[in-house]
Design an enzyme around this catalytic site. Structure first.
Site, PDB file in Angstrom:
ATOM      1  N   TYR A 109       0.907  -1.306   0.017  1.00  0.00           N
ATOM      2  CA  TYR A 109      -0.027  -0.179   0.059  1.00  0.00           C
ATOM      3  C   TYR A 109       0.840   1.031   0.041  1.00  0.00           C
ATOM      4  CZ  TYR A 109      -2.962   3.727   1.650  1.00  0.00           C
ATOM      5  OH  TYR A 109      -3.728   4.995   1.523  1.00  0.00           O
ATOM      6  N   GLU A 200      -3.022   7.650  -4.323  1.00  0.00           N
ATOM      7  CA  GLU A 200      -3.100   6.568  -3.622  1.00  0.00           C
ATOM      8  C   GLU A 200      -2.979   5.398  -4.601  1.00  0.00           C
ATOM      9  OE1 GLU A 200      -6.801   4.632  -2.048  1.00  0.00           O
ATOM     10  OE2 GLU A 200      -5.760   4.533  -0.234  1.00  0.00           O
TER      11      GLU A 200
END
Ligand code: GDP
Ligand code: MN
Length: 394
Positions: A109, A200
């Protein structure tokens, strides 16, 4: 402003962040052609909506068989996807991304956003990619790694090394450490140059070939800086936005649609918040947040009124104005004019206080309109909640 995954990936590519080869299509018929053009062992068909959680909701299809791509595209196109981020209404799929599939060794992530505590950009990374980061933060907070960047100095290689080592990346796959650090620098450049508020990548993937690739992409931009970036403005997809919010934007009104049935029109954000609170306290739910601004004119009030009335869920309207900069008789005139124009069949309570409130109330009372006029906030809120849904007489 938010953009689609395929647009985020185009931007990534522009800034040297590796992404899978892919093509956006607007009709399922184009799927066959692009699948043939890709010619890869694995094909991925992804619904493009401004919401995450598509994987779990069936919005990401993977196949090794090229002949299956058109069928999967057909299945997804036009479908309404309900994910944990769309709300129960879901989002209609109008665009797809056809992409070459990656062999996944490890999902990471990675995001970059503005940390409001320090007022600085911060990278957030985790070895727990592919999952919701909120869940990781709650259950295993030690697995969420942060690296704050000093904007005066900019991103430095040591920032990258800090993150890579904190993640344990050298032990996971040594070959991707340097590409990772380079990727962070590129993302930082994108973030700053395009005035993003968030970037992101979830998942950021270490492939079976030991390369690093952004398998998903989300970018949000600071609306206040959009005027500087015509290229980013062009990426706006109005289908993904609330129609009434678009309309409100045209009139410089701050409007946010909510789920209740009391339409509110208020001047000033603080008073608008307080108004929503008293509506709840009186036993109902606000249908919206609408701040017509401190300097509201007759025209803005009329525009606000029209927007409220377009919401079929609204069963009563509460206008709450404090005349500070604005004068109450102007607001009253705006209400009268808009009412005549659009024809209101709902109960309306108008609470006026401040400059020329007396005059404003008088205008309303003498206008012949069936609006209730109030001075006290709590009384006014109770009144509109009691009246909601009742058809007006006359
Ligand atoms: P989201 O659910 O909306 O965040 O959509 P993502 O783009 O993150 O896709 C969801 C999941 O699909 C990912 O976490 C991956 O596990 C899987 N996925 C997406 N693309 C590929 C691919 O190219 N290969 C493989 N094997 N899995 C993929
Ligand atoms: Mn994702």
């Amino acid at each position: 402003m938010n953009i689609h995954e395929f647009q985020a990936k185009q931007l990534f590519a522009q800034f040297g962040v590796p992404v899978p080869k892919g093509k956006e299509i607007k009709s399922a018929r184009a799927a066959e052609k692009w699948a043939a053009a890709l010619d890869t062992p694995v094909y991925v068909v992804k619904a493009q909506i401004h919401a995450g959680g598509r994987g779990k909701a069936g919005g990401v299809k993977i196949t090794k068989n090229r002949d299956e791509v058109p069928g999967l595209a057909q299945e997804l196109m036009g479908k309404t996807l309900v994910t944990h981020q769309t709300g129960p209404k879901g989002r209609k799929v109008r665009r797809l991304l056809i992409e070459e599939g990656a062999g996944i060794d490890k999902e990471l992530y990675l995001s970059l956003l503005v940390d409001r505590d320090t007022g600085r950009p911060v990278f957030i990374a985790s070895t727990e990619g592919g999952m919701e980061i909120e869940e990781v933060a709650e259950k295993t907070p030690e697995k969420v790694i942060r690296e704050t960047i000093d904007p005066a100095v900019g991103f430095q290689a040591y920032n990258g090394r800090n993150l890579a080592f904190a993640l344990g990346l050298p032990a996971i796959e040594k070959a991707v450490v340097n590409p990772f650090i380079q990727m962070l620098g590129n993302l930082y450049r994108l973030f700053m140059e395009k005035n993003a508020s968030m970037v992101e990548i979830n998942p950021l993937v270490i492939t079976t070939e030991k390369t690093l690739i952004a398998l998903d992409g989300k970018v949000s931009f600071d609306d206040c800086a959009l005027f500087k970036h015509t290229d980013i403005q062009a990426l706006r997809d109005l289908h993904e936005e609330e129609p009434m919010e678009i309309e409100a934007g045209k009139h410089n009104l701050n409007y946010v649609k909510l789920d209740g049935d009391i339409g509110c029109m208020v001047n000033g954000a603080g008073l608008a918040m307080a108004t929503m609170d008293v509506i709840k306290l009186a036993g109902a739910e606000p249908a919206n947040f609408l701040d017509v601004g401190g300097g509201a004119t007759k025209e803005t009030v009329a525009a606000g009124f029209r927007i409220l009335l377009k919401d079929k869920k609204v069963k009563g309207i509460f206008i709450n104005i404090f005349g500070g900069i604005v004068r109450c008789e102007r607001i009253a005139n705006g209400v009268i004019e808009a009412s005549k124009e659009v024809g209101i069949k709902l109960p309306v309570v108008v609470r006026l206080q401040g400059t020329n409130a007396e005059e404003g109330r008088k205008l309303l009372l003498e206008s012949g309109l069936k609006v209730d006029v109030a001075t006290d906030l709590w009384e006014a809120a109770q009144k509109i909640v009691a009246m909601k849904g009742k058809k007006k007489k006359g």
